[in-house]
Design an enzyme around this catalytic site. Structure first.
Site, PDB file in Angstrom:
ATOM      1  N   THR A   1       0.799  -1.291  -0.119  1.00  0.00           N
ATOM      2  CA  THR A   1      -0.028   0.112  -0.062  1.00  0.00           C
ATOM      3  C   THR A   1       0.818   1.277   0.126  1.00  0.00           C
ATOM      4  O   THR A   1       0.490   2.258  -0.698  1.00  0.00           O
ATOM      5  CB  THR A   1      -0.663  -0.023   1.207  1.00  0.00           C
ATOM      6  OG1 THR A   1      -1.672  -1.087   1.096  1.00  0.00           O
ATOM      7  CG2 THR A   1      -1.786   1.456   1.309  1.00  0.00           C
TER       8      THR A   1
ATOM      9  N   GLY B   1     -14.028  11.870   6.803  1.00  0.00           N
ATOM     10  CA  GLY B   1     -12.890  12.962   7.059  1.00  0.00           C
ATOM     11  C   GLY B   1     -11.897  12.563   7.935  1.00  0.00           C
ATOM     12  O   GLY B   1     -11.402  13.348   8.770  1.00  0.00           O
TER      13      GLY B   1
ATOM     14  N   HIS C   1      16.172  31.613  14.605  1.00  0.00           N
ATOM     15  CA  HIS C   1      15.240  32.492  14.145  1.00  0.00           C
ATOM     16  C   HIS C   1      15.668  32.896  12.579  1.00  0.00           C
ATOM     17  O   HIS C   1      16.955  33.024  12.537  1.00  0.00           O
ATOM     18  CB  HIS C   1      15.604  33.548  15.022  1.00  0.00           C
ATOM     19  CG  HIS C   1      14.617  34.781  14.848  1.00  0.00           C
ATOM     20  ND1 HIS C   1      13.227  34.801  15.087  1.00  0.00           N
ATOM     21  CD2 HIS C   1      14.703  36.114  14.167  1.00  0.00           C
ATOM     22  CE1 HIS C   1      12.625  35.731  14.749  1.00  0.00           C
ATOM     23  NE2 HIS C   1      13.620  36.665  14.335  1.00  0.00           N
TER      24      HIS C   1
HETATM   25  P1  NDP Z   1     -10.073   7.113   8.888  1.00  0.00           P
HETATM   26  O1  NDP Z   1     -10.256   5.887  10.070  1.00  0.00           O
HETATM   27  O2  NDP Z   1      -8.896   7.751   9.336  1.00  0.00           O
HETATM   28  O3  NDP Z   1     -11.222   7.848   8.702  1.00  0.00           O
HETATM   29  C1  NDP Z   1     -12.471   7.199   8.206  1.00  0.00           C
HETATM   30  C2  NDP Z   1     -13.463   8.257   8.068  1.00  0.00           C
HETATM   31  O4  NDP Z   1     -14.557   8.014   7.433  1.00  0.00           O
HETATM   32  C3  NDP Z   1     -13.927   9.019   9.427  1.00  0.00           C
HETATM   33  O5  NDP Z   1     -14.083  10.387   9.122  1.00  0.00           O
HETATM   34  C4  NDP Z   1     -15.165   8.214   9.924  1.00  0.00           C
HETATM   35  O6  NDP Z   1     -16.071   9.079  10.616  1.00  0.00           O
HETATM   36  C5  NDP Z   1     -15.725   8.014   8.385  1.00  0.00           C
HETATM   37  N1  NDP Z   1     -16.688   6.896   8.263  1.00  0.00           N
HETATM   38  C6  NDP Z   1     -16.201   5.562   8.599  1.00  0.00           C
HETATM   39  N2  NDP Z   1     -17.295   4.760   8.170  1.00  0.00           N
HETATM   40  C7  NDP Z   1     -18.287   5.605   7.521  1.00  0.00           C
HETATM   41  C8  NDP Z   1     -19.618   5.312   7.069  1.00  0.00           C
HETATM   42  N3  NDP Z   1     -20.031   4.218   6.838  1.00  0.00           N
HETATM   43  N4  NDP Z   1     -19.958   6.275   6.650  1.00  0.00           N
HETATM   44  C9  NDP Z   1     -19.559   7.587   6.560  1.00  0.00           C
HETATM   45  N5  NDP Z   1     -18.332   7.790   7.019  1.00  0.00           N
HETATM   46  C10 NDP Z   1     -17.776   7.022   7.677  1.00  0.00           C
HETATM   47  O7  NDP Z   1      -9.652   6.159   7.602  1.00  0.00           O
HETATM   48  P2  NDP Z   1      -8.881   6.682   6.327  1.00  0.00           P
HETATM   49  O8  NDP Z   1      -9.692   5.846   5.198  1.00  0.00           O
HETATM   50  O9  NDP Z   1      -8.811   7.969   6.132  1.00  0.00           O
HETATM   51  O10 NDP Z   1      -7.396   6.052   6.591  1.00  0.00           O
HETATM   52  C11 NDP Z   1      -7.153   4.916   7.000  1.00  0.00           C
HETATM   53  C12 NDP Z   1      -6.044   4.619   7.750  1.00  0.00           C
HETATM   54  O11 NDP Z   1      -5.206   4.509   6.866  1.00  0.00           O
HETATM   55  C13 NDP Z   1      -6.038   6.017   8.670  1.00  0.00           C
HETATM   56  O12 NDP Z   1      -6.388   5.707   9.853  1.00  0.00           O
HETATM   57  C14 NDP Z   1      -4.346   5.805   8.845  1.00  0.00           C
HETATM   58  O13 NDP Z   1      -3.855   4.894   9.872  1.00  0.00           O
HETATM   59  C15 NDP Z   1      -3.954   5.271   7.535  1.00  0.00           C
HETATM   60  N6  NDP Z   1      -3.460   6.323   6.825  1.00  0.00           N
HETATM   61  C16 NDP Z   1      -2.283   7.252   7.287  1.00  0.00           C
HETATM   62  C17 NDP Z   1      -1.867   8.439   6.608  1.00  0.00           C
HETATM   63  C18 NDP Z   1      -0.716   9.167   7.056  1.00  0.00           C
HETATM   64  O14 NDP Z   1      -0.082   8.681   7.927  1.00  0.00           O
HETATM   65  N7  NDP Z   1      -0.588  10.421   6.727  1.00  0.00           N
HETATM   66  C19 NDP Z   1      -2.605   8.877   5.423  1.00  0.00           C
HETATM   67  C20 NDP Z   1      -3.599   8.178   5.163  1.00  0.00           C
HETATM   68  C21 NDP Z   1      -4.107   6.786   5.677  1.00  0.00           C
HETATM   69  P3  NDP Z   1     -16.185   9.094  11.881  1.00  0.00           P
HETATM   70  O15 NDP Z   1     -15.023   9.975  12.354  1.00  0.00           O
HETATM   71  O16 NDP Z   1     -17.313   9.569  12.099  1.00  0.00           O
HETATM   72  O17 NDP Z   1     -15.807   7.622  12.372  1.00  0.00           O
END
Ligand code: NDP
Length: 453
Positions: A43, A175, A437
Protein backbone atom coordinates in the site's frame (compact mmCIF):
# COMPACT_ATOMS: atom_id res chain seq x y z
CA UNK A 1 18.32 -23.98 10.77
CA UNK A 2 15.42 -25.17 8.61
CA UNK A 3 15.59 -28.82 9.57
CA UNK A 4 12.61 -30.50 8.01
CA UNK A 5 11.13 -27.27 6.65
CA UNK A 6 11.56 -25.64 3.24
CA UNK A 7 12.11 -22.22 4.87
CA UNK A 8 12.72 -20.65 8.27
CA UNK A 9 10.36 -17.77 7.51
CA UNK A 10 7.59 -17.56 4.93
CA UNK A 11 6.00 -14.11 4.67
CA UNK A 12 2.60 -13.42 3.11
CA UNK A 13 2.54 -9.88 1.66
CA UNK A 14 5.38 -7.81 0.20
CA UNK A 15 4.47 -4.43 1.64
CA UNK A 16 6.81 -2.29 3.67
CA UNK A 17 6.40 -4.33 6.87
CA UNK A 18 6.71 -7.78 5.31
CA UNK A 19 9.72 -6.80 3.19
CA UNK A 20 11.56 -5.11 6.10
CA UNK A 21 11.00 -8.03 8.48
CA UNK A 22 11.93 -10.69 5.92
CA UNK A 23 15.09 -8.87 4.81
CA UNK A 24 16.18 -8.47 8.42
CA UNK A 25 15.56 -12.20 9.00
CA UNK A 26 17.59 -13.06 5.88
CA UNK A 27 20.44 -10.86 7.13
CA UNK A 28 20.70 -13.21 10.12
CA UNK A 29 21.04 -16.24 7.88
CA UNK A 30 17.39 -17.34 7.87
CA UNK A 31 16.11 -19.07 4.72
CA UNK A 32 13.25 -16.83 3.68
CA UNK A 33 10.54 -16.48 1.06
CA UNK A 34 7.91 -13.82 0.52
CA UNK A 35 4.65 -14.28 -1.39
CA UNK A 36 2.83 -11.44 -3.12
CA UNK A 37 -0.31 -11.73 -5.22
CA UNK A 38 -0.13 -8.19 -6.65
CA UNK A 39 2.89 -5.91 -7.03
CA UNK A 40 5.90 -5.65 -4.73
CA UNK A 41 5.83 -2.63 -2.42
CA UNK A 42 2.37 -2.82 -0.90
CA UNK A 43 0.00 0.00 0.00
CA UNK A 44 2.57 2.59 1.04
CA UNK A 45 4.70 2.42 -2.07
CA UNK A 46 1.99 1.76 -4.64
CA UNK A 47 -1.37 2.97 -3.29
CA UNK A 48 -0.68 5.20 -0.35
CA UNK A 49 2.06 7.30 1.20
CA UNK A 50 4.40 7.57 -1.78
CA UNK A 51 2.04 8.23 -4.73
CA UNK A 52 -0.13 10.42 -2.51
CA UNK A 53 2.81 12.56 -1.47
CA UNK A 54 3.97 12.88 -5.07
CA UNK A 55 0.52 14.20 -6.01
CA UNK A 56 0.73 16.62 -3.08
CA UNK A 57 4.11 17.93 -4.27
CA UNK A 58 2.67 18.17 -7.77
CA UNK A 59 -0.45 20.09 -6.83
CA UNK A 60 1.10 22.28 -4.13
CA UNK A 61 2.83 24.30 -6.85
CA UNK A 62 -0.54 26.05 -7.26
CA UNK A 63 -0.11 27.52 -3.77
CA UNK A 64 3.54 28.31 -4.39
CA UNK A 65 2.79 30.12 -7.65
CA UNK A 66 0.11 32.20 -5.93
CA UNK A 67 2.54 33.03 -3.11
CA UNK A 68 5.29 33.92 -5.60
CA UNK A 69 3.08 36.58 -7.16
CA UNK A 70 3.03 38.43 -3.82
CA UNK A 71 6.84 38.48 -4.00
CA UNK A 72 6.87 40.07 -7.44
CA UNK A 73 7.03 37.02 -9.69
CA UNK A 74 4.84 37.08 -12.75
CA UNK A 75 3.97 33.42 -12.83
CA UNK A 76 0.93 31.52 -13.87
CA UNK A 77 0.43 28.03 -15.09
CA UNK A 78 -1.92 25.19 -15.77
CA UNK A 79 -1.55 21.70 -14.45
CA UNK A 80 -1.47 18.84 -16.94
CA UNK A 81 -3.03 16.30 -14.59
CA UNK A 82 -2.35 13.27 -16.81
CA UNK A 83 1.35 14.21 -17.00
CA UNK A 84 1.50 14.41 -13.21
CA UNK A 85 -0.16 10.98 -12.85
CA UNK A 86 2.20 9.48 -15.47
CA UNK A 87 5.26 10.92 -13.69
CA UNK A 88 3.98 9.55 -10.39
CA UNK A 89 3.51 6.11 -11.99
CA UNK A 90 7.05 6.11 -13.38
CA UNK A 91 8.36 6.73 -9.89
CA UNK A 92 6.25 4.03 -8.23
CA UNK A 93 7.33 1.57 -10.96
CA UNK A 94 10.94 2.46 -10.23
CA UNK A 95 10.39 1.90 -6.51
CA UNK A 96 8.77 -1.46 -7.14
CA UNK A 97 11.91 -2.49 -9.04
CA UNK A 98 14.04 -1.36 -6.11
CA UNK A 99 11.95 -3.42 -3.70
CA UNK A 100 12.42 -6.51 -5.86
CA UNK A 101 16.18 -5.91 -6.06
CA UNK A 102 16.44 -5.39 -2.32
CA UNK A 103 14.76 -8.72 -1.74
CA UNK A 104 16.88 -10.66 -4.20
CA UNK A 105 20.02 -8.90 -2.94
CA UNK A 106 19.16 -10.04 0.57
CA UNK A 107 18.64 -13.61 -0.61
CA UNK A 108 14.87 -13.61 -0.06
CA UNK A 109 12.98 -15.77 -2.54
CA UNK A 110 10.10 -13.78 -4.05
CA UNK A 111 7.11 -15.90 -5.05
CA UNK A 112 4.25 -14.44 -7.10
CA UNK A 113 0.79 -15.63 -6.16
CA UNK A 114 -1.78 -15.83 -3.42
CA UNK A 115 -0.72 -17.85 -0.40
CA UNK A 116 -3.13 -19.67 1.93
CA UNK A 117 -2.19 -21.11 5.26
CA UNK A 118 -2.99 -24.83 5.39
CA UNK A 119 -1.32 -25.76 8.67
CA UNK A 120 0.76 -24.21 11.49
CA UNK A 121 3.88 -24.69 9.36
CA UNK A 122 2.48 -24.97 5.86
CA UNK A 123 1.12 -22.75 3.09
CA UNK A 124 -0.27 -23.48 -0.31
CA UNK A 125 0.56 -21.24 -3.26
CA UNK A 126 -0.17 -21.91 -6.92
CA UNK A 127 -0.92 -25.56 -6.14
CA UNK A 128 2.42 -26.00 -4.35
CA UNK A 129 2.70 -26.97 -0.70
CA UNK A 130 5.49 -25.16 1.10
CA UNK A 131 6.59 -25.70 4.69
CA UNK A 132 8.16 -23.13 6.95
CA UNK A 133 9.27 -23.06 10.57
CA UNK A 134 7.56 -19.69 10.99
CA UNK A 135 4.83 -17.96 8.96
CA UNK A 136 4.49 -14.18 8.98
CA UNK A 137 1.20 -12.61 7.86
CA UNK A 138 1.79 -9.10 6.53
CA UNK A 139 -1.18 -8.90 4.18
CA UNK A 140 -2.11 -5.28 4.90
CA UNK A 141 -5.53 -3.72 4.48
CA UNK A 142 -7.90 -2.34 1.88
CA UNK A 143 -10.42 0.50 1.60
CA UNK A 144 -13.89 -0.16 2.95
CA UNK A 145 -17.08 1.45 1.64
CA UNK A 146 -20.58 1.32 3.12
CA UNK A 147 -23.06 -0.89 1.32
CA UNK A 148 -25.45 1.67 -0.18
CA UNK A 149 -27.32 1.64 -3.52
CA UNK A 150 -25.03 2.79 -6.33
CA UNK A 151 -21.78 2.40 -4.33
CA UNK A 152 -20.23 0.86 -7.48
CA UNK A 153 -20.32 4.33 -9.09
CA UNK A 154 -17.92 5.65 -6.43
CA UNK A 155 -14.17 5.28 -6.14
CA UNK A 156 -11.70 4.80 -3.27
CA UNK A 157 -8.19 6.13 -2.79
CA UNK A 158 -6.94 3.22 -4.95
CA UNK A 159 -8.61 4.67 -8.04
CA UNK A 160 -8.22 8.32 -6.99
CA UNK A 161 -4.47 7.97 -7.40
CA UNK A 162 -4.87 6.95 -11.02
CA UNK A 163 -7.61 9.17 -12.44
CA UNK A 164 -6.66 9.96 -16.00
CA UNK A 165 -8.61 13.20 -15.93
CA UNK A 166 -8.94 15.71 -13.14
CA UNK A 167 -12.57 15.78 -11.99
CA UNK A 168 -14.10 19.25 -12.14
CA UNK A 169 -16.28 18.49 -9.14
CA UNK A 170 -15.57 15.82 -6.53
CA UNK A 171 -17.50 14.76 -3.44
CA UNK A 172 -15.34 13.09 -0.79
CA UNK A 173 -17.10 11.04 1.89
CA UNK A 174 -15.28 10.73 5.23
CA UNK A 175 -13.17 13.07 7.30
CA UNK A 176 -10.10 10.99 8.17
CA UNK A 177 -6.48 11.08 6.97
CA UNK A 178 -7.27 10.04 3.41
CA UNK A 179 -10.28 12.33 2.93
CA UNK A 180 -8.48 15.51 3.94
CA UNK A 181 -5.29 14.61 2.07
CA UNK A 182 -7.19 14.04 -1.19
CA UNK A 183 -9.35 17.12 -0.60
CA UNK A 184 -6.10 19.13 -0.59
CA UNK A 185 -4.77 17.44 -3.74
CA UNK A 186 -7.93 17.96 -5.80
CA UNK A 187 -8.57 21.50 -4.53
CA UNK A 188 -5.02 22.65 -5.29
CA UNK A 189 -5.32 21.05 -8.74
CA UNK A 190 -8.34 23.26 -9.38
CA UNK A 191 -11.33 21.03 -8.67
CA UNK A 192 -14.37 22.02 -6.66
CA UNK A 193 -14.25 19.83 -3.53
CA UNK A 194 -17.08 18.91 -1.16
CA UNK A 195 -16.45 16.84 1.97
CA UNK A 196 -19.34 14.94 3.58
CA UNK A 197 -18.88 13.71 7.17
CA UNK A 198 -21.29 11.81 9.36
CA UNK A 199 -19.78 13.31 12.54
CA UNK A 200 -19.40 16.88 13.67
CA UNK A 201 -15.80 17.49 12.60
CA UNK A 202 -12.97 16.10 10.49
CA UNK A 203 -10.07 14.07 11.96
CA UNK A 204 -11.73 12.29 14.88
CA UNK A 205 -9.19 11.34 17.55
CA UNK A 206 -6.90 14.31 16.87
CA UNK A 207 -6.51 17.25 19.27
CA UNK A 208 -9.58 19.50 19.03
CA UNK A 209 -7.44 22.52 18.11
CA UNK A 210 -6.01 20.58 15.15
CA UNK A 211 -9.51 19.67 14.01
CA UNK A 212 -10.81 23.23 14.31
CA UNK A 213 -7.76 24.93 12.86
CA UNK A 214 -7.52 22.66 9.83
CA UNK A 215 -11.26 22.98 9.23
CA UNK A 216 -10.91 26.77 9.13
CA UNK A 217 -7.97 26.56 6.71
CA UNK A 218 -9.78 24.15 4.36
CA UNK A 219 -12.87 26.39 4.35
CA UNK A 220 -10.71 29.40 3.43
CA UNK A 221 -9.54 27.51 0.35
CA UNK A 222 -13.15 27.02 -0.72
CA UNK A 223 -13.45 23.36 0.30
CA UNK A 224 -17.03 22.75 1.41
CA UNK A 225 -17.41 20.66 4.59
CA UNK A 226 -20.84 19.18 5.34
CA UNK A 227 -21.09 17.71 8.87
CA UNK A 228 -23.74 15.40 10.33
CA UNK A 229 -24.77 13.74 7.06
CA UNK A 230 -24.09 10.54 5.13
CA UNK A 231 -24.53 9.59 1.51
CA UNK A 232 -27.49 7.22 1.27
CA UNK A 233 -27.45 6.48 -2.48
CA UNK A 234 -25.60 7.27 -5.68
CA UNK A 235 -27.16 7.53 -9.12
CA UNK A 236 -25.42 7.91 -12.44
CA UNK A 237 -26.53 9.52 -15.65
CA UNK A 238 -24.49 10.69 -18.64
CA UNK A 239 -21.18 10.20 -16.85
CA UNK A 240 -22.23 12.42 -13.94
CA UNK A 241 -22.91 11.08 -10.47
CA UNK A 242 -25.51 12.27 -8.03
CA UNK A 243 -25.14 11.66 -4.29
CA UNK A 244 -28.27 11.75 -2.17
CA UNK A 245 -27.60 12.72 1.43
CA UNK A 246 -29.37 11.58 4.61
CA UNK A 247 -30.93 15.06 4.98
CA UNK A 248 -32.42 14.81 1.48
CA UNK A 249 -29.94 17.10 -0.27
CA UNK A 250 -28.53 16.03 -3.63
CA UNK A 251 -25.00 16.69 -4.81
CA UNK A 252 -23.84 16.33 -8.42
CA UNK A 253 -20.21 15.51 -9.16
CA UNK A 254 -17.91 13.98 -11.77
CA UNK A 255 -16.39 11.77 -9.10
CA UNK A 256 -17.59 10.54 -5.72
CA UNK A 257 -14.82 9.18 -3.53
CA UNK A 258 -15.27 7.19 -0.32
CA UNK A 259 -12.51 7.51 2.26
CA UNK A 260 -14.47 5.79 5.00
CA UNK A 261 -11.71 3.74 6.56
CA UNK A 262 -9.71 0.64 5.77
CA UNK A 263 -10.14 -2.98 6.87
CA UNK A 264 -7.53 -5.71 7.39
CA UNK A 265 -6.98 -8.22 4.58
CA UNK A 266 -7.87 -11.34 6.54
CA UNK A 267 -10.12 -13.07 3.97
CA UNK A 268 -9.07 -16.31 2.25
CA UNK A 269 -5.82 -16.66 4.14
CA UNK A 270 -6.93 -19.94 5.71
CA UNK A 271 -6.93 -18.36 9.18
CA UNK A 272 -10.04 -20.17 10.44
CA UNK A 273 -8.78 -23.56 9.37
CA UNK A 274 -5.68 -23.29 11.58
CA UNK A 275 -7.30 -21.35 14.43
CA UNK A 276 -5.77 -17.88 14.03
CA UNK A 277 -8.16 -15.57 15.88
CA UNK A 278 -9.24 -12.06 14.98
CA UNK A 279 -9.76 -9.32 17.57
CA UNK A 280 -12.86 -7.12 17.98
CA UNK A 281 -11.65 -4.67 15.34
CA UNK A 282 -11.35 -7.47 12.76
CA UNK A 283 -7.55 -7.45 12.80
CA UNK A 284 -5.45 -10.54 13.52
CA UNK A 285 -5.03 -10.75 17.30
CA UNK A 286 -1.35 -10.70 18.32
CA UNK A 287 0.57 -10.32 21.55
CA UNK A 288 3.47 -7.94 22.15
CA UNK A 289 5.77 -10.36 20.29
CA UNK A 290 3.50 -10.31 17.20
CA UNK A 291 2.46 -13.89 17.99
CA UNK A 292 -1.01 -14.95 16.83
CA UNK A 293 -3.12 -17.51 18.66
CA UNK A 294 -1.29 -20.28 16.76
CA UNK A 295 2.30 -21.16 17.63
CA UNK A 296 4.68 -20.41 14.77
CA UNK A 297 2.32 -17.93 13.04
CA UNK A 298 2.96 -14.20 13.45
CA UNK A 299 1.34 -11.04 12.07
CA UNK A 300 2.46 -7.43 11.64
CA UNK A 301 1.20 -4.15 10.20
CA UNK A 302 -2.26 -3.17 8.98
CA UNK A 303 -3.55 -6.76 9.03
CA UNK A 304 -3.40 -6.48 12.85
CA UNK A 305 -5.34 -3.17 12.72
CA UNK A 306 -3.58 -1.39 15.59
CA UNK A 307 -1.58 1.67 14.50
CA UNK A 308 -1.88 1.49 10.72
CA UNK A 309 1.24 3.39 9.72
CA UNK A 310 4.10 2.19 7.53
CA UNK A 311 6.95 2.91 9.97
CA UNK A 312 5.06 0.98 12.66
CA UNK A 313 4.71 -2.07 10.38
CA UNK A 314 8.41 -1.85 9.51
CA UNK A 315 9.41 -1.63 13.17
CA UNK A 316 7.14 -4.58 14.05
CA UNK A 317 8.64 -6.69 11.23
CA UNK A 318 12.21 -5.92 12.26
CA UNK A 319 11.41 -6.54 15.95
CA UNK A 320 10.08 -9.98 15.01
CA UNK A 321 13.21 -10.82 13.01
CA UNK A 322 15.36 -9.77 15.99
CA UNK A 323 13.32 -12.02 18.28
CA UNK A 324 13.23 -15.08 16.04
CA UNK A 325 16.61 -14.99 14.35
CA UNK A 326 19.02 -12.86 16.38
CA UNK A 327 18.41 -14.08 19.95
CA UNK A 328 17.42 -10.50 20.72
CA UNK A 329 13.82 -10.53 21.99
CA UNK A 330 12.34 -7.23 20.82
CA UNK A 331 8.80 -5.94 21.09
CA UNK A 332 7.51 -2.86 19.36
CA UNK A 333 6.81 0.11 21.62
CA UNK A 334 3.49 1.58 20.42
CA UNK A 335 3.57 4.67 22.63
CA UNK A 336 4.24 8.21 21.40
CA UNK A 337 4.16 7.25 17.74
CA UNK A 338 4.28 10.50 15.76
CA UNK A 339 2.12 10.90 12.70
CA UNK A 340 1.25 13.42 10.04
CA UNK A 341 -1.70 14.24 7.85
CA UNK A 342 -0.47 15.59 4.54
CA UNK A 343 -3.33 17.99 4.15
CA UNK A 344 -2.59 21.42 2.71
CA UNK A 345 -1.52 22.89 5.16
CA UNK A 346 -0.25 19.70 6.82
CA UNK A 347 -0.66 18.39 10.36
CA UNK A 348 2.04 16.90 12.58
CA UNK A 349 1.32 15.33 15.95
CA UNK A 350 2.91 13.23 18.67
CA UNK A 351 1.70 12.08 22.07
CA UNK A 352 -1.49 12.96 23.90
CA UNK A 353 -4.20 15.32 22.75
CA UNK A 354 -5.43 17.84 25.34
CA UNK A 355 -8.54 15.72 26.03
CA UNK A 356 -6.53 12.51 26.42
CA UNK A 357 -4.16 14.26 28.83
CA UNK A 358 -7.09 15.61 30.88
CA UNK A 359 -8.59 12.12 31.02
CA UNK A 360 -5.28 10.83 32.43
CA UNK A 361 -4.19 13.66 34.71
CA UNK A 362 -7.37 15.68 35.37
CA UNK A 363 -8.05 19.27 34.28
CA UNK A 364 -5.80 20.67 37.01
CA UNK A 365 -3.02 18.26 36.07
CA UNK A 366 -2.49 19.55 32.55
CA UNK A 367 -0.86 22.75 31.30
CA UNK A 368 -1.49 23.82 27.73
CA UNK A 369 0.59 26.21 25.66
CA UNK A 370 -0.70 27.38 22.33
CA UNK A 371 0.38 29.78 19.61
CA UNK A 372 -1.53 30.80 16.50
CA UNK A 373 0.17 33.14 14.07
CA UNK A 374 0.55 34.23 10.49
CA UNK A 375 3.79 32.72 9.16
CA UNK A 376 6.37 35.29 8.03
CA UNK A 377 6.22 34.02 4.44
CA UNK A 378 2.59 35.07 4.16
CA UNK A 379 3.12 38.65 5.33
CA UNK A 380 4.25 39.31 1.76
CA UNK A 381 2.67 36.45 -0.18
CA UNK A 382 -0.73 37.70 0.90
CA UNK A 383 -1.98 34.18 1.64
CA UNK A 384 -4.56 34.13 4.39
CA UNK A 385 -3.15 31.11 6.22
CA UNK A 386 -2.35 30.75 9.89
CA UNK A 387 -0.20 28.24 11.75
CA UNK A 388 -1.24 26.59 15.03
CA UNK A 389 1.21 25.04 17.50
CA UNK A 390 0.40 23.47 20.83
CA UNK A 391 2.22 21.82 23.75
CA UNK A 392 0.48 19.58 26.29
CA UNK A 393 2.41 19.37 29.58
CA UNK A 394 1.79 17.11 32.60
CA UNK A 395 1.84 19.64 35.46
CA UNK A 396 3.17 17.30 38.16
CA UNK A 397 6.30 16.24 36.29
CA UNK A 398 6.66 19.07 33.79
CA UNK A 399 6.95 16.46 31.02
CA UNK A 400 5.79 17.40 27.55
CA UNK A 401 3.15 14.76 26.78
CA UNK A 402 1.83 16.00 23.47
CA UNK A 403 2.92 18.28 20.63
CA UNK A 404 0.61 19.32 17.80
CA UNK A 405 0.97 21.55 14.79
CA UNK A 406 -0.98 22.62 11.71
CA UNK A 407 1.10 24.61 9.26
CA UNK A 408 3.82 24.47 6.62
CA UNK A 409 6.44 21.79 7.34
CA UNK A 410 4.55 20.46 10.39
CA UNK A 411 5.47 16.80 9.63
CA UNK A 412 9.18 17.68 9.29
CA UNK A 413 9.14 19.74 12.50
CA UNK A 414 7.19 17.20 14.56
CA UNK A 415 9.57 14.39 13.55
CA UNK A 416 12.33 16.25 15.40
CA UNK A 417 10.18 17.23 18.39
CA UNK A 418 8.97 13.61 18.68
CA UNK A 419 12.48 12.63 19.84
CA UNK A 420 12.13 15.01 22.79
CA UNK A 421 8.68 13.65 23.65
CA UNK A 422 9.85 10.04 23.38
CA UNK A 423 12.84 10.87 25.55
CA UNK A 424 10.46 12.24 28.22
CA UNK A 425 11.85 15.77 28.17
CA UNK A 426 10.24 18.49 30.25
CA UNK A 427 8.87 21.90 29.30
CA UNK A 428 11.95 23.33 31.08
CA UNK A 429 14.20 21.47 28.65
CA UNK A 430 12.23 22.96 25.75
CA UNK A 431 12.63 26.42 27.37
CA UNK A 432 16.40 25.94 27.75
CA UNK A 433 16.74 25.20 24.04
CA UNK A 434 17.84 28.19 21.98
CA UNK A 435 15.54 29.16 19.13
CA UNK A 436 16.52 29.19 15.47
CA UNK A 437 15.33 32.51 14.14
CA UNK A 438 13.39 33.20 12.00
CA UNK A 439 11.51 29.92 11.79
CA UNK A 440 8.05 28.70 12.70
CA UNK A 441 9.54 25.80 14.68
CA UNK A 442 11.17 28.20 17.16
CA UNK A 443 7.73 28.81 18.65
CA UNK A 444 7.98 25.38 20.33
CA UNK A 445 10.85 26.65 22.54
CA UNK A 446 9.45 30.14 23.05
CA UNK A 447 5.99 29.47 24.49
CA UNK A 448 5.79 31.16 27.90
CA UNK A 449 2.15 31.61 28.84
CA UNK A 450 -0.12 28.80 29.88
CA UNK A 451 -3.50 28.83 28.19
CA UNK A 452 -6.14 30.04 30.64
CA UNK A 453 -9.12 27.68 30.79
P1 NDP B 1 -9.92 6.96 8.98
O1 NDP B 1 -10.29 5.85 9.90
O2 NDP B 1 -8.82 7.88 9.33
O3 NDP B 1 -11.23 7.85 8.70
C1 NDP B 1 -12.41 7.29 8.24
C2 NDP B 1 -13.42 8.39 8.06
O4 NDP B 1 -14.57 7.85 7.45
C3 NDP B 1 -13.88 9.02 9.36
O5 NDP B 1 -14.13 10.37 9.14
C4 NDP B 1 -15.16 8.25 9.67
O6 NDP B 1 -16.08 9.01 10.40
C5 NDP B 1 -15.71 8.05 8.27
N1 NDP B 1 -16.57 6.87 8.14
C6 NDP B 1 -16.30 5.60 8.47
N2 NDP B 1 -17.32 4.78 8.13
C7 NDP B 1 -18.25 5.57 7.56
C8 NDP B 1 -19.53 5.33 7.01
N3 NDP B 1 -20.05 4.11 6.96
N4 NDP B 1 -20.22 6.38 6.50
C9 NDP B 1 -19.71 7.61 6.54
N5 NDP B 1 -18.49 7.91 7.05
C10 NDP B 1 -17.78 6.91 7.55
O7 NDP B 1 -9.70 6.24 7.58
P2 NDP B 1 -8.97 6.65 6.26
O8 NDP B 1 -9.65 5.86 5.22
O9 NDP B 1 -8.88 8.11 6.08
O10 NDP B 1 -7.50 6.10 6.50
C11 NDP B 1 -7.28 4.77 6.94
C12 NDP B 1 -6.04 4.67 7.77
O11 NDP B 1 -4.90 4.71 6.92
C13 NDP B 1 -5.81 5.82 8.75
O12 NDP B 1 -6.50 5.68 9.94
C14 NDP B 1 -4.31 5.76 8.94
O13 NDP B 1 -4.02 4.78 9.90
C15 NDP B 1 -3.82 5.33 7.58
N6 NDP B 1 -3.36 6.50 6.80
C16 NDP B 1 -2.31 7.25 7.25
C17 NDP B 1 -1.88 8.35 6.54
C18 NDP B 1 -0.74 9.17 7.05
O14 NDP B 1 -0.02 8.70 7.92
N7 NDP B 1 -0.55 10.39 6.56
C19 NDP B 1 -2.50 8.74 5.28
C20 NDP B 1 -3.59 7.91 4.90
C21 NDP B 1 -3.99 6.83 5.64
P3 NDP B 1 -16.07 9.07 12.00
O15 NDP B 1 -15.02 10.04 12.37
O16 NDP B 1 -17.43 9.55 12.32
O17 NDP B 1 -15.81 7.69 12.48
Amino acid sequence: MTGAYDYDLFTIGAGSGGVAGTRRAASYGARTAIAEEWRFGGTCVLRGCVPKKLLIYGTHFAHEMADARGYGWEVDGNLDWSKLVAAKNRETDRLEGIYRNLLSGAGVEAIAGRARIIGPNAVEIGGRRITSKYILIAAGGRPERPDIPGIEYSITSNEALDLQELPRRIVIVGGGFIAVEFAGIFRAAGASVTIVIRGEKILRGFDEDIRDHLTAELLKQGISINPGVSVTRIDRSAGRKRATLSDGREMDADTIMFATGRVPNTRDLGLESVGVHLDKSGGIAVDEWQKTTVAGIYAIGDVTNRINLTPVAIAEGRALAETLFNSNPTSMDHTDVPSAVFSQPPVGTVGLSELEAIRLYGVEGVDVYKATFRPMKHTISGRDERTMMKLIVESATGRVRGVHMVGADAPEIIQGVAIAVKAGLTKKAFDRTVAIHPTAAEEFVLMRDKLKR
